[in-house]
Motif scaffolding. Structure first.
Motif, short mmCIF file in Angstrom:
data_model
loop_
_atom_site.label_atom_id
_atom_site.label_comp_id
_atom_site.label_asym_id
_atom_site.label_seq_id
_atom_site.Cartn_x
_atom_site.Cartn_y
_atom_site.Cartn_z
N ILE A 1 11.44 -2.86 -2.05
CA ILE A 1 10.11 -2.27 -2.36
C ILE A 1 9.15 -2.57 -1.21
CG2 ILE A 1 8.12 -2.51 -3.88
CD1 ILE A 1 10.02 -2.80 -6.21
N ALA A 2 9.18 -3.82 -0.76
CA ALA A 2 8.24 -4.19 0.32
C ALA A 2 8.51 -3.31 1.54
CB ALA A 2 8.43 -5.66 0.68
N LEU A 3 9.79 -3.21 1.84
CA LEU A 3 10.13 -2.39 3.04
C LEU A 3 9.72 -0.94 2.82
CD1 LEU A 3 13.53 -3.55 4.55
CD2 LEU A 3 11.28 -3.31 5.62
N ALA A 4 9.93 -0.48 1.58
CA ALA A 4 9.55 0.92 1.32
C ALA A 4 8.06 1.09 1.62
CB ALA A 4 9.83 1.24 -0.14
N ALA A 5 7.30 0.04 1.25
CA ALA A 5 5.85 0.12 1.52
C ALA A 5 5.64 0.29 3.03
CB ALA A 5 5.16 -1.16 1.04
N CYS A 6 6.29 -0.61 3.82
CA CYS A 6 6.12 -0.51 5.30
C CYS A 6 6.52 0.89 5.74
CB CYS A 6 7.02 -1.51 6.01
SG CYS A 6 6.75 -3.19 5.47
N ALA B 1 6.75 3.66 4.22
CA ALA B 1 5.84 4.75 3.81
C ALA B 1 4.61 4.75 4.72
CB ALA B 1 5.43 4.54 2.34
N ALA B 2 4.09 3.52 4.95
CA ALA B 2 2.86 3.45 5.76
C ALA B 2 3.12 4.07 7.13
CB ALA B 2 2.44 1.98 5.93
N VAL B 3 4.15 3.56 7.79
CA VAL B 3 4.39 4.06 9.16
C VAL B 3 4.75 5.55 9.12
CG1 VAL B 3 5.90 3.80 11.16
CG2 VAL B 3 5.10 1.79 9.92
N ILE C 1 1.71 2.47 -3.05
CA ILE C 1 2.38 3.44 -2.15
C ILE C 1 2.10 4.86 -2.62
CG2 ILE C 1 4.63 4.19 -1.34
CD1 ILE C 1 5.59 1.32 -1.58
N MET D 1 -1.17 5.84 -1.67
CA MET D 1 -1.26 6.11 -0.23
C MET D 1 -0.69 7.49 0.08
SD MET D 1 0.04 3.59 2.76
CE MET D 1 1.79 3.78 2.30
N ALA E 1 4.21 -3.59 10.29
CA ALA E 1 4.13 -2.19 9.84
C ALA E 1 2.66 -1.80 9.70
CB ALA E 1 4.85 -2.05 8.51
#
Lengths: 115, 355, 679, 205, 207
Positions: free
Chosen positions: A81-86, A88-90, E78, E81, E169
């Motif tokens: 989930i954390a990585l998905a957040a990263c 998604a952001a990028v 998310i 966002m 990120a």
């Protein structure tokens, strides 16, 4: 006719279906963010798998009475989930830049890298 | 006492099942449904009361009487408003996104209502698995996140610049103030070493001085929670989303009729929930100041009382302080509250480690 | 003072350097004063050389010093200086004469734009002359020899804008180079055979027999070849008369006193080699020394004859120098008897010949560069000092009693007399006596034509005495011309010069000055007087006109007038030959070599090129094109894969992943679990 | 304490240079030191509390709202003199009939034409039979009162003229007569009292 | 209580079964919604519901922390966002998924290949393992405590690294997104007034 209780198969089935949907979205969606959504779906499918295997997976023989604290799958899912957040952001930042430079949002238009 | 209360519901539902031949296992489900209905009723009553109280208190603060016309001292004002809203025509702006327009209030209300699931009413810990959830606080915070989405959908769905701007500002404010709220709550979690609210209350049973509020190191988190709580609900010092002077009515500009009512309902219910949260975390939930509780419904009374104190404080604050400018709001959150909450967390950690 | 001998060449060289590098600047600032730098440069050497001479005269042993210069084939080449009686005498002679000439030319060259260049070359010449004189080994000798040749070329061709001067300079340089060739071969021979290049070592080697006398003889003869070139002896004398194109002081210094004397000095310096090879028949059965004598005799007679018929005063003096050099060669050729005489005549001749040349210089100066005797006359009255100094030089040259010439020339004739008595070869004595008569004749003719009689042209009318700066050197040289003879006369400390020079050479140890033979002296004096009287008769008293003689001795006159046709002879033979040769070579080069190259060029252009072009086009280009086509094909196919659409890639990825996964899983099941698959 | 107040306000926000930064000689803004910050927070908190104390105290204070319909007669409900409220036709208390002589001056001068009179009789008996004033159209310009030679019409200080249908806004003659009578017994004594007070005050100064 | 075994399941299992069907149904339906929603914003909202469905599945499987985190982080942050991003890009609406999409075929093939390959293999594997459905007995620890303890003991490194990744990120996203303003000013002066002004309308875009 006896229904099998909710087991690993059920969750895996859901995960496969979700993953297939995600994949389909990624491949066919005409909107860059649609692709991103597809990716999110795929990630969720994966994390379902993780948690499912964590719960049903470890068929370890356990001493009677003693409990087994296995939460690695869940931690893995948390990481996902954390990585998905990263991601998604990028991803969104990139899509924004794509939009600014090419004024389009369709992945097909960003095809300057072809032969 | 409440234990039998829950039992009584269960017995009632069982009676129903037997009478109508519903299979036994659905008894639990029925009990849950009744519980839910009970909570919904409670919510509507609370909301109406809160709205009425709001107008009364604001009047009295401004040395005027407030609504007096409808009902004896204006008591029927809010129900009548509700009725008015019900019969008003529900207008959706042209080429707005109908789906999102509807979704806005739905999400917001559902989020707020879902928050009530984990509030430890006057219950002994062992009753009702669904009441004592191990991740109570996390669930609360998570659900408030969903509420935020409702605002976004509402803002975007009404296809109007003001509402969109109001929605963006609202979300920004909510996201920012969620952090100090969570961190302040974390301080209490550190103190109580559990996420479930009912267990927190358990630890505050021994009379008024057992409440967490009186722990010196938890005072700062209490203040922070107060401020962040008010901000979370978009109440006046922080109510830029629907600041009348700038954004007409913020994200619920284009709403009329029952959807507007829903927004209003949601706002006050959310205020009440935050009050409950504050009560649970710092004022010892359903613990009576005298310690020990033996009267039936006593816990419920104490809990509601404390919650209402919070609500009144919120109203009191609303009608004294001027509205903050957007950048001041943000600056205050990021430069004052968040550092303070980090500090509080550290202090609580250190104190608990060594004290 | 002997040890400081190495400074002597340094002074003129320094002066030359200063004038060469800073000359133009100095000329702008000092104007004509530039000359005094050169004069000082030379005058400074005077005290040193006199000091050295007095030391040697007072009995100091000869001194030599050397500095290693290079190592060649195991031999260390040295720059060495040597001072003994011979070189001391020469030193003094050169410094005195050079000083006088420098002073004279300061006046003479007045108004010439290359003023400082002239004095730079003169200083360079004097420096190299000192180097030559002081040399103690063949290498330094050869270096000096070349330097002197260079300076003569530079100075003869000083007025390079005059074509005949430039031609004369090249002629002089080429002719002397031919002589130098023999000289160089001689030096190489010695370098190979002689233990060391130093003279003393060579003589010692010859004496001790480590070096065979015949080689010494051959080397000596080759070195004499160099001397013939440099001193303008018989076959290579043609350059000296033309060298008169240079300014008169140059002729005076180089072509009268020093450079031409260098050849004689070199022969004198190497006389021990000649003496050792007396018994070796080198050329036509003659030993080296007799070859020297014969050439000397021929040169003397021939030059004297030509001198008589010349009209240009400088050419007359040039031929007189050649004949006097012949005399010296004959003197040296007489072996031990004539050695001292030859050297003494060299010294005295330097002085009065310099005097004569300077005299003619002042005459030219007065006559605005006019040299033809026919246009002069009666200058005596206008230029009294020049006249009496000129007459002193003439009398000294002719060999009249009190003058220097009498003693030195007479000693040579005496030596030939002794040889004649001893070996019966009287030809030398007779020849020289005829020479004396002819010398007196042409000198008399010259003097009477120039100074006495009436001025024949208005230029002669306006002639006036030269300035003092030109006259004083004349007076000094005149004094020497008159009194120098006495040091060689038997009455002065029984021939001081002979004892001084003999002291140097061990072979001469035994001999002592030959007694004064009145008969021989009388005979030569009579001949000299006769010549003078004949000249006076023809040109002064005009008793009978020279035309009579011309008609009577017309073959001799024609030959003499045309300088025995040597120039024409050489012109047709040597010069024409080389020109012809060069033309031949050019022709050969153009026709043969260029022809071949062009042919090859044409061949490749036409035939081979076509061949290559065909091969290149068909074979190589073909291969490349095929290759290009193939890669294009492959590329096209490959490119089709990359559609640029991101989603196609993802689809491809997914399919590929799926197949891999399937394969892996099935494989695992098939092998690892061994479970019976449902199908 | 005083010194702190004079200084420029401390702003929590970042130092953002304005276009004229450095160009005008603005006293440099004081940088926020730690102690200043703490003092600031404390002072801020105190002000907030004081504010709340004020509102709290105000909460208990007597309320000023006057329940409108059942108001207590208090003098300050009366609008000042010259308030242009509802219309009234004055009755001459001696002859007990309307002063209006139906000269139609008011009807003609009214800019919005909201007065309609049907006159009757001639000479001294001339009196209006019908007198309608459409209060809806009237713009309360006070011209009719001024132009009336008999000062028969006047505007009473009565502002409670709300009605539930526009038709009621058209005042007929009876309505106007009754308002006139009311106006006399209520208004005149009050006006007299007010003028007396005014004179007293002028004398007082 | 006369809880009767209906169709071989205890009441508890029934409840779980119903719960599973409910949440799985929500998840899959909203998944389809994400696929076939004509407007991307709707797709994003469907994604939100899908996430909630998945969160429900986690809760069913006892991963309560994950449930909370999923809702708080995924749905709360998310999804918001993504919706914000869509709001920014809404004007450049991408066309619906089904209208003449060249990649439809590729999509069907790839998704189909995946399902065709994975489903039977998993089925076989699970069949081989005998449809595992019993879970290992757990100690009394609550999921929260367990996760908390594990995070700070066994998986501490992963925990710390994840913070670094998040930071990077975040910075990356900010740099990428922020560049637009500066570059706008520098590179494309005529593109003032933000991107929206000159976004080519549907027809104007080259086909």
């Amino acid at each position: 006719m006896s229904l099998p209780p909710v087991g690993l198969a059920h969750y895996l089935a859901v995960a496969v279906l979700l993953f297939a949907m995600g994949l389909f979205a990624v491949v066919t969606r005409r909107h860059a963010i649609g692709v991103l959504l597809g990716i999110e779906l795929m990630l969720n499918a994966a994390s379902i798998n993780l948690v499912a295997f964590n719960r049903f997976g470890p068929l370890v023989t356990v001493k009677p009475g003693a409990g087994v604290d296995m939460a690695d799958g869940q931690i893995f899912a948390l990481m996902v989930i954390a990585l998905a957040a990263c991601e998604a952001a990028v991803g969104l930042a990139i899509i924004l830049r794509l939009y600014q430079t090419l004024a389009t949002v369709e992945p097909d238009d960003a095809d300057r890298m072809r032969w | 006492m409440i234990a039998d209360w829950a039992e009584r519901i269960r017995a009632f539902s069982e009676g129903l099942c037997t009478r109508f031949g519903i299979p036994g296992l659905l008894v639990d489900v029925l009990a849950w449904i009744f519980g839910a209905i009970f909570v919904l009723l409670l919510i509507t009553v609370v909301a109406l009361a809160a709205i009425y109280l709001e107008r009364k208190v604001s009047g009295y603060i401004q040395s005027r009487l407030g609504p007096m016309r409808v009902g004896p001292i204006g008591l029927f004002q809010t129900p009548m408003d509700a009725l008015k809203l019900l019969e008003k025509e529900d207008i959706v702006p042209r080429d707005a996104d109908r789906f999102l327009h509807l979704l806005g209030p739905v999400l917001l209300v559902s989020a707020t209502v879902m928050m009530f699931a984990v509030i430890p009413w006057d219950v002994r810990a062992n009753v009702g698995r669904w009441l004592d959830w191990e991740i109570g606080l996390l669930y609360l915070v998570a659900v408030s996140g969903i509420g935020m989405l409702g605002i976004v959908c509402g803002g975007w769905g009404s296809n109007n610049k003001w509402s969109l701007l109001g929605a963006l500002r609202g979300v920004a404010q909510l996201i920012s103030y969620e952090i100090p709220l969570v961190l302040a709550a974390m301080c209490v979690v550190l103190q109580a070493e559990t996420l479930s609210l009912s267990q927190m209350v358990e630890q505050q049973q021994a009379g008024i001085w057992a409440w967490f509020l009186w722990r010196p190191w938890l005072m700062l988190p209490a203040i922070l929670l107060l401020i962040a709580g008010i901000a979370e609900v978009n109440r006046t010092p922080f109510d830029i989303p629907e600041a009348e002077s700038e954004l007409v009515a913020g994200f619920h500009t284009e709403y009329s009729g029952m959807k507007f009512g829903l927004f209003f309902l949601a706002e006050y219910t959310h205020l009440f929930v935050v009050g409950l949260l504050f009560a649970v975390l710092f004022l010892g939930g359903w613990a009576s100041p005298l310690g020990g509780s033996n009267l039936p419904f006593e816990g419920l009374v104490w809990l509601n009382l404390k919650a209402w104190i919070f609500v009144l404080i919120a109203m009191w604050v609303r009608w004294t302080l001027p509205r903050l400018r957007v950048d001041q709001l943000m600056a205050m959150c990021w430069k004052l509250l968040i550092p303070a909450s980090f500090a509080a967390l550290v202090i609580v950690g250190v104190v608990l480690m060594y004290a | 003072m002997k040890e400081l001998v190495w400074i002597i060449p340094l002074f003129p060289f320094a002066a030359c350097a200063v004038l060469m590098f800073f000359g133009a600047g100095l000329k702008r600032r000092m104007g004509e004063g530039v000359a005094w730098i050169a004069v000082v440069g030379i005058a400074a050497t005077l005290p040193f050389s006199l000091g050295v001479l007095t030391e040697l005269v007072l009995g100091a042993p000869s001194y030599s010093c050397a500095a290693p210069w290079a190592v060649l084939a195991g031999r260390t080449l040295e720059v060495g200086f040597q001072v003994d009686a011979l070189s001391a005498v020469m030193l003094v002679m050169v410094s005195i004469v050079a000083t006088c000439i420098m002073v004279f030319s300061a006046g003479y060259m007045h108004g010439d734009d290359g003023y400082q260049r002239f004095f730079a070359y003169m200083s360079l010449f004097c420096g190299s002359m000192f180097l030559l004189v002081l040399a103690s080994n063949f290498l330094v000798l050869y270096v000096a020899w070349e330097l002197v040749g260079l300076c003569s070329y530079l100075l003869i061709g000083f007025w390079f804008y005059k074509p005949e001067a430039a031609r004369a300079a090249t002629k002089a340089f080429v002719v002397t180079r031919i002589g130098d060739l023999f000289f160089a071969i001689g030096v190489f021979l010695l370098f190979i055979y002689a233990p060391g290049l130093r003279f003393e070592e060579t003589f010692a080697a010859i004496r001790t027999g480590t070096m065979s006398a015949s080689i010494a003889g051959i080397a000596a003869l080759l070195l004499f070849g160099g001397a013939v070139g440099k001193s303008a002896q018989f076959p290579l004398h043609v350059w000296l008369p033309d060298a008169m194109e240079g300014p008169t002081p140059v002729s005076a210094l180089i072509h009268a006193a020093t450079m031409v004397a260098a050849g004689v000095y070199m022969v004198a310096r190497l006389s021990p080699m000649y003496w050792a090879s007396l018994d070796q028949a080198i050329v036509f059965g003659l030993p080296a020394l007799s070859v020297v004598a014969c050439i000397g005799l021929i040169t003397a007679l021939m030059a004297a004859l030509i001198g008589v018929t010349q009209n240009d005063i400088k050419r007359v003096l040039a031929y007189s120098t050649i004949s006097q050099l012949g005399y010296m060669m004959v003197g040296l050729g007489m072996g031990l008897a004539g050695f001292v005489a030859g050297v003494f005549h060299l010294i005295t001749h330097a002085f009065f010949k310099a005097l004569l040349f300077l005299g003619s210089g002042s005459v030219m100066h007065a006559m605005q560069e006019e040299l033809d005797m026919g246009k002069m006359g009666g200058l005596g009255r206008k230029m009294p000092v020049t006249q009496w100094t000129f007459w002193a030089g003439t009398l000294a040259l002719a060999g009249i009693f009190p003058f220097a010439g009498f003693f030195s020339k007479d000693e040579i004739i005496l030596a030939t007399w002794h040889v004649g008595q001893a070996e019966g070869r009287w030809v030398f004595f007779v020849g020289l006596e005829i020479g004396v008569f002819l010398t007196a004749l042409y000198m008399g003719r010259l003097c009477f034509n120039v100074f006495s009689g009436s001025p024949r042209t208005e230029v002669a009318e306006h002639a006036h005495e030269s300035p003092a700066v030109m006259l004083w050197p004349l007076r000094i040289l005149a004094v020497f011309a008159v009194f120098l003879g006495w040091i060689g006369s038997p009455w002065v400390m029984s021939n001081l010069f002979h004892r001084f020079l003999a002291g140097m050479r061990p072979e001469l140890e035994g001999t002592h000055a030959v007694g004064f033979n009145w008969t021989v002296a009388g005979a030569s004096t009579a001949l000299a007087a006769g010549g003078l009287l004949l000249a006076a008769a023809m040109y002064y008293w005009r008793v009978f006109s020279p035309e009579v003689l011309k008609k009577v001795l017309w073959p001799l006159y024609a030959a003499s007038k045309r300088k025995f046709w040597f120039d024409e002879l050489y012109g047709y033979t040597v010069v024409a030959g080389t020109v012809l040769l060069s033309k031949l070579m050019a022709a050969f080069d153009v026709l043969v070599i260029d022809g071949i190259v062009n042919a090859i060029g044409w061949g490749t252009r036409v035939l081979v090129a076509q061949l290559i072009r065909w091969f290149d086009l068909i074979v190589i280009d073909g291969a490349i094109n095929v290759m290009a086509f193939l890669t294009g094909l492959v590329g096209e196919a490959g490119a089709r894969l990359q559609s640029g659409k991101v989603q196609d890639y993802v689809a491809g990825l997914a399919i590929f992943a799926a197949t891999i996964a399937a394969a892996a899983v099935l494989a695992a099941l098939w092998w690892r679990l061994g479970t019976p698959l449902p199908w | 304490m005083r010194e702190m107040r004079e200084t420029r306000g401390f702003v929590l926000g970042p130092y953002n240079p304005s276009p004229t930064t450095g160009l005008v000689d603005v006293p440099p803004r004081r940088r926020l030191t730690v102690w200043n910050a703490l003092w600031l927070i404390a002072e801020g908190a105190w002000t907030i509390l004081v504010g709340h104390w004020v509102t709290l105290r105000n909460f208990w204070r007597k309320k000023v709202t006057d329940q409108y319909p059942h108001r207590q007669a208090r003098r300050n409900w009366l609008p000042g003199p010259g308030y242009r409220g509802d219309f009234a036709l004055i009755t001459d208390w001696k002859t007990w009939e309307l002063r209006c002589i139906a000269c139609l001056q008011c009807q003609n001068v009214c800019p919005s034409g909201c007065i309609h009179i049907t006159p009757e009789g001639r000479g001294r008996e001339r009196h209006p039979v019908e007198f309608y004033i459409d209060a809806g159209l009237c713009q309360y310009c006070w011209l009719c009162v001024e132009v009336c030679p008999a000062s028969a019409i006047t505007m009473t200080p009565d502002y409670e003229t709300a009605v539930d249908t526009p038709r009621k806004l058209i005042r007929d003659i009876d309505y106007l007569r009754t308002r006139g009578l009311e106006f006399d017994d209520v208004q005149r004594p009050l006006e007299a009292q007010q003028t007396a007070e005014a004179e007293h005050e002028d004398k007082g100064e | 209580m006369n809880l009767v075994q209906y169709y071989g399941l205890t009441a508890e299992q029934w409840l779980e079964y119903v719960g599973f069907l409910g949440t799985a149904g929500v998840a899959l339906v909203s998944g389809l919604g994400v696929l076939f929603a004509r407007r991307v914003l709707h797709a994003a909202v469907w994604l939100l519901f899908c996430l909630l469905g998945v969160a429900g599945l986690f809760a069913l499987m006892g991963a309560h922390v994950l449930f909370g985190v999923q809702i708080l982080v995924y749905a709360g942050a998310i999804a918001v966002m993504i919706i914000f991003a869509v709001l920014l890009l809404e004007r450049a609406t991408g066309r619906g998924i089904l209208s003449g999409n060249r990649h439809l075929f590729a999509g069907v093939v790839s998704a189909g290949a995946f399902v065709v390959v994975m489903a039977p293999t998993l089925g076989v594997a699970l069949w081989a393992a005998g449809w595992p459905s019993q879970t290992a007995p757990t100690t009394g620890q609550t999921n929260v405590a367990l996760i908390g303890r594990l995070f700070l003991t066994r998986h501490l490194l992963a925990f710390e690294l994840m913070s670094v990744v998040l930071l990077v990120a975040m910075i990356g996203a900010i740099v990428l997104a922020r560049a637009e303003r500066r570059s706008d000013a520098e590179e494309a002066p005529e593109a003032q007034g933000g991107g929206a002004a000159h976004v080519p309308t549907e027809e104007a875009r080259p086909s």
